[in-house]
Design a protein around this motif. Structure first.
Motif, PDB file in Angstrom:
ATOM      1  N   PRO A  58       0.823  -1.210   0.000  1.00  0.00           N
ATOM      2  CA  PRO A  58       0.000   0.000   0.000  1.00  0.00           C
ATOM      3  C   PRO A  58       0.859   1.263   0.000  1.00  0.00           C
ATOM      4  O   PRO A  58       1.903   1.309   0.654  1.00  0.00           O
ATOM      5  CB  PRO A  58      -0.817  -0.117   1.294  1.00  0.00           C
ATOM      6  CG  PRO A  58      -0.122  -1.125   2.138  1.00  0.00           C
ATOM      7  CD  PRO A  58       0.708  -1.990   1.225  1.00  0.00           C
ATOM      8  N   VAL A  59       0.422   2.254  -0.756  1.00  0.00           N
ATOM      9  CA  VAL A  59       1.106   3.539  -0.846  1.00  0.00           C
ATOM     10  C   VAL A  59       0.051   4.641  -0.852  1.00  0.00           C
ATOM     11  O   VAL A  59      -1.132   4.384  -1.071  1.00  0.00           O
ATOM     12  CB  VAL A  59       1.980   3.642  -2.121  1.00  0.00           C
ATOM     13  CG1 VAL A  59       3.065   2.568  -2.134  1.00  0.00           C
ATOM     14  CG2 VAL A  59       1.136   3.571  -3.383  1.00  0.00           C
ATOM     15  N   LEU A  60       0.500   5.868  -0.632  1.00  0.00           N
ATOM     16  CA  LEU A  60      -0.351   7.043  -0.825  1.00  0.00           C
ATOM     17  C   LEU A  60      -0.081   7.561  -2.228  1.00  0.00           C
ATOM     18  O   LEU A  60       1.069   7.562  -2.676  1.00  0.00           O
ATOM     19  CB  LEU A  60      -0.014   8.134   0.193  1.00  0.00           C
ATOM     20  CG  LEU A  60      -0.264   7.826   1.650  1.00  0.00           C
ATOM     21  CD1 LEU A  60       0.196   8.992   2.517  1.00  0.00           C
ATOM     22  CD2 LEU A  60      -1.735   7.538   1.887  1.00  0.00           C
ATOM     23  N   TRP A  61      -1.109   8.036  -2.895  1.00  0.00           N
ATOM     24  CA  TRP A  61      -0.972   8.556  -4.248  1.00  0.00           C
ATOM     25  C   TRP A  61      -1.218  10.045  -4.272  1.00  0.00           C
ATOM     26  O   TRP A  61      -2.084  10.544  -3.569  1.00  0.00           O
ATOM     27  CB  TRP A  61      -1.978   7.874  -5.188  1.00  0.00           C
ATOM     28  CG  TRP A  61      -1.684   6.432  -5.390  1.00  0.00           C
ATOM     29  CD1 TRP A  61      -2.215   5.377  -4.702  1.00  0.00           C
ATOM     30  CD2 TRP A  61      -0.756   5.876  -6.313  1.00  0.00           C
ATOM     31  NE1 TRP A  61      -1.676   4.212  -5.151  1.00  0.00           N
ATOM     32  CE2 TRP A  61      -0.783   4.478  -6.138  1.00  0.00           C
ATOM     33  CE3 TRP A  61       0.091   6.420  -7.271  1.00  0.00           C
ATOM     34  CZ2 TRP A  61       0.011   3.613  -6.898  1.00  0.00           C
ATOM     35  CZ3 TRP A  61       0.876   5.564  -8.033  1.00  0.00           C
ATOM     36  CH2 TRP A  61       0.830   4.176  -7.837  1.00  0.00           C
ATOM     37  N   THR A  62      -0.453  10.735  -5.098  1.00  0.00           N
ATOM     38  CA  THR A  62      -0.689  12.152  -5.350  1.00  0.00           C
ATOM     39  C   THR A  62      -0.207  12.454  -6.760  1.00  0.00           C
ATOM     40  O   THR A  62       0.419  11.621  -7.406  1.00  0.00           O
ATOM     41  CB  THR A  62       0.001  13.044  -4.287  1.00  0.00           C
ATOM     42  OG1 THR A  62      -0.489  14.382  -4.400  1.00  0.00           O
ATOM     43  CG2 THR A  62       1.515  13.043  -4.432  1.00  0.00           C
ATOM     44  N   ARG A  63      -0.506  13.643  -7.236  1.00  0.00           N
ATOM     45  CA  ARG A  63      -0.076  14.082  -8.562  1.00  0.00           C
ATOM     46  C   ARG A  63       0.514  15.478  -8.453  1.00  0.00           C
ATOM     47  O   ARG A  63       0.102  16.283  -7.620  1.00  0.00           O
ATOM     48  CB  ARG A  63      -1.257  14.150  -9.543  1.00  0.00           C
ATOM     49  CG  ARG A  63      -1.890  12.835  -9.922  1.00  0.00           C
ATOM     50  CD  ARG A  63      -0.989  11.876 -10.680  1.00  0.00           C
ATOM     51  NE  ARG A  63      -0.377  12.364 -11.885  1.00  0.00           N
ATOM     52  CZ  ARG A  63      -0.797  12.117 -13.111  1.00  0.00           C
ATOM     53  NH1 ARG A  63      -1.885  11.411 -13.320  1.00  0.00           N
ATOM     54  NH2 ARG A  63      -0.140  12.592 -14.152  1.00  0.00           N
ATOM     55  N   GLU A  64       1.458  15.763  -9.322  1.00  0.00           N
ATOM     56  CA  GLU A  64       1.958  17.129  -9.441  1.00  0.00           C
ATOM     57  C   GLU A  64       0.884  17.948 -10.148  1.00  0.00           C
ATOM     58  O   GLU A  64       0.034  17.389 -10.845  1.00  0.00           O
ATOM     59  CB  GLU A  64       3.296  17.163 -10.190  1.00  0.00           C
ATOM     60  CG  GLU A  64       3.233  16.814 -11.659  1.00  0.00           C
ATOM     61  CD  GLU A  64       3.260  15.324 -11.973  1.00  0.00           C
ATOM     62  OE1 GLU A  64       3.605  14.977 -13.106  1.00  0.00           O
ATOM     63  OE2 GLU A  64       2.905  14.484 -11.116  1.00  0.00           O
ATOM     64  N   ASP A  65       0.917  19.260  -9.927  1.00  0.00           N
ATOM     65  CA  ASP A  65      -0.107  20.130 -10.505  1.00  0.00           C
ATOM     66  C   ASP A  65       0.556  21.182 -11.381  1.00  0.00           C
ATOM     67  O   ASP A  65       1.319  22.000 -10.859  1.00  0.00           O
ATOM     68  CB  ASP A  65      -0.913  20.788  -9.384  1.00  0.00           C
ATOM     69  CG  ASP A  65      -2.061  21.620  -9.911  1.00  0.00           C
ATOM     70  OD1 ASP A  65      -2.566  21.313 -11.011  1.00  0.00           O
ATOM     71  OD2 ASP A  65      -2.447  22.575  -9.227  1.00  0.00           O
TER      72      ASP A  65
END
Length: 190
Positions: A58-65
């Protein structure tokens, strides 16, 4: 207190590999992304910056903006996802097939031996810092991040922090950018 976290950059376009989702390419039965996550065993949280994919852990996900605005913007997004009390963060590209927990142990040892250093990064066999294979003091990274990270180079920010340079062992600084790199990563050594 969260002592050690990881930010894994996994949002590149892989143009030299024909646009495939390179972090999902297998090497020795594991995707490049899972191999990178394996290297930061014990980190919490592990934040992956890029489109969501299946991972073994399991990981946390994010995106650059906005998405696709470069690695420095990815690091900025990853830092924003970390708990405020995080002291150290591994910043890694998701395409280094030969990283191991031992790599991070050596980087951590270099930081312990240099308590005033902002970070520690691997140096390849040509003496070039591998800016996306490093362990950093979160406070130093946060203070150095520009207001606008979009399309700015990692080197322009990380080099100013004057990290401890740690020689790579074996192939751990190698990455996969081309079909030839992938072939080398999949070819048993010895």
């Amino acid at each position: 207190m969260v002592k050690f976290a990881a930010v894994v950059l996994a949002g590149g376009r892989a143009r030299r590999l024909g646009g495939v989702d390179k972090v999902l390419l297998p090497v020795s039965g594991r995707t490049l992304l899972d191999r990178t996550i394996d290297a930061v065993a014990g980190a919490g949280p592990v934040v992956v910056v890029g489109p969501r994919r299946a991972t073994a852990e399991p990981v946390l996900w994010t995106r650059e903006d906005p998405p696709g605005s470069g690695p420095l913007a990815g690091v900025q997004a990853g830092l924003a996802a970390l708990p405020a009390e995080t002291a150290l963060v591994a910043v890694l590209a998701g395409d280094h097939p030969h990283l191991t927990p031992g790599t991070l142990t050596r980087l951590r040892g270099a930081l312990r031996a240099n308590p005033g250093a902002a970070g520690a990064v691997l140096v390849d066999r040509n003496g070039e810092p591998q800016w996306l294979v490093g362990l950093w003091r979160v406070s130093s990274l946060r203070a150095a991040m520009p207001g606008e990270a979009r399309d700015r180079s990692i080197r322009s920010v990380f080099a100013r922090l004057d990290p401890v340079l740690v020689p790579a062992a074996g192939e751990e600084a190698s990455d996969v950018d081309t079909p030839e790199d992938l072939h080398r990563a999949r070819t048993p050594k010895g």
